[in-house]
Motif scaffolding. Structure first.
Motif, PDB file in Angstrom:
ATOM      1  N   UNK A 156       0.870  -1.226   0.146  1.00 54.55           N
ATOM      2  CA  UNK A 156      -0.052  -0.151   0.069  1.00 54.55           C
ATOM      3  C   UNK A 156       0.750   1.262  -0.079  1.00 54.55           C
ATOM      4  N   UNK A 157       2.116   1.234   0.874  1.00 58.37           N
ATOM      5  CA  UNK A 157       3.027   2.425   0.912  1.00 58.37           C
ATOM      6  C   UNK A 157       3.541   2.416  -0.559  1.00 58.37           C
ATOM      7  N   UNK A 158       3.769   1.429  -1.270  1.00 53.62           N
ATOM      8  CA  UNK A 158       4.457   1.664  -2.772  1.00 53.62           C
ATOM      9  C   UNK A 158       3.352   1.948  -3.685  1.00 53.62           C
ATOM     10  N   UNK A 159       2.286   1.484  -3.593  1.00 55.23           N
ATOM     11  CA  UNK A 159       1.252   1.939  -4.388  1.00 55.23           C
ATOM     12  C   UNK A 159       0.868   3.532  -4.061  1.00 55.23           C
ATOM     13  N   UNK A 164       3.357  10.111  -7.234  1.00 57.44           N
ATOM     14  CA  UNK A 164       4.508  10.344  -8.216  1.00 57.44           C
ATOM     15  C   UNK A 164       3.804  10.591  -9.484  1.00 57.44           C
ATOM     16  N   UNK A 165       2.656   9.669  -9.916  1.00 60.58           N
ATOM     17  CA  UNK A 165       1.993   9.728 -10.985  1.00 60.58           C
ATOM     18  C   UNK A 165       1.184  11.007 -11.060  1.00 60.58           C
TER      19      UNK A 165
END
Length: 105
Positions: free
Chosen positions: A3-6, A12-13
């Motif tokens: 979830x943190x990476x997502x 970022x996107x």
């Protein structure tokens, strides 16, 4: 951790999209300003051409009017000359008739 990476990827996107949107808005403003300048230049050119065409038209009209005046003057002179010639011919014919009449007596 997924979830943190997502969330990081999504953030970022979103930042990329926001930067892209900002660039597009800046490009749009630039194009609109350029278009406004081009429209202004075209209007100035059109006005200049209208003035030029009006001057040229007025000059042509003036030259035509001068030509007509000259032609009328020439025609009047020619008509007057023709009348004078007719009067001289008439006088000569009368004189000739008088001479012939005198010769016949």
């Amino acid at each position: 951790e997924h979830d943190v990476q997502l969330a990081a990827f999504s953030s970022e996107k979103n930042a990329d999209y926001a930067a892209l949107l900002s660039d597009l808005r800046a490009e749009k403003r630039s194009v609109e300003e350029e278009n406004a300048l081009l429209v202004k230049q075209l209007l100035q050119q059109r006005t200049a051409l209208e003035i030029q065409y009006k001057r040229e038209y007025e000059e042509k009209v003036r030259l035509l009017e001068e030509s007509v005046v000259k032609w009328e003057g020439t025609s009047k002179r020619q008509f007057k000359d023709l009348q004078q010639s007719d009067a001289r011919v008439q006088a000569l014919q009368e004189e000739l008739a008088a001479v012939k009449a005198a010769q016949q007596r």
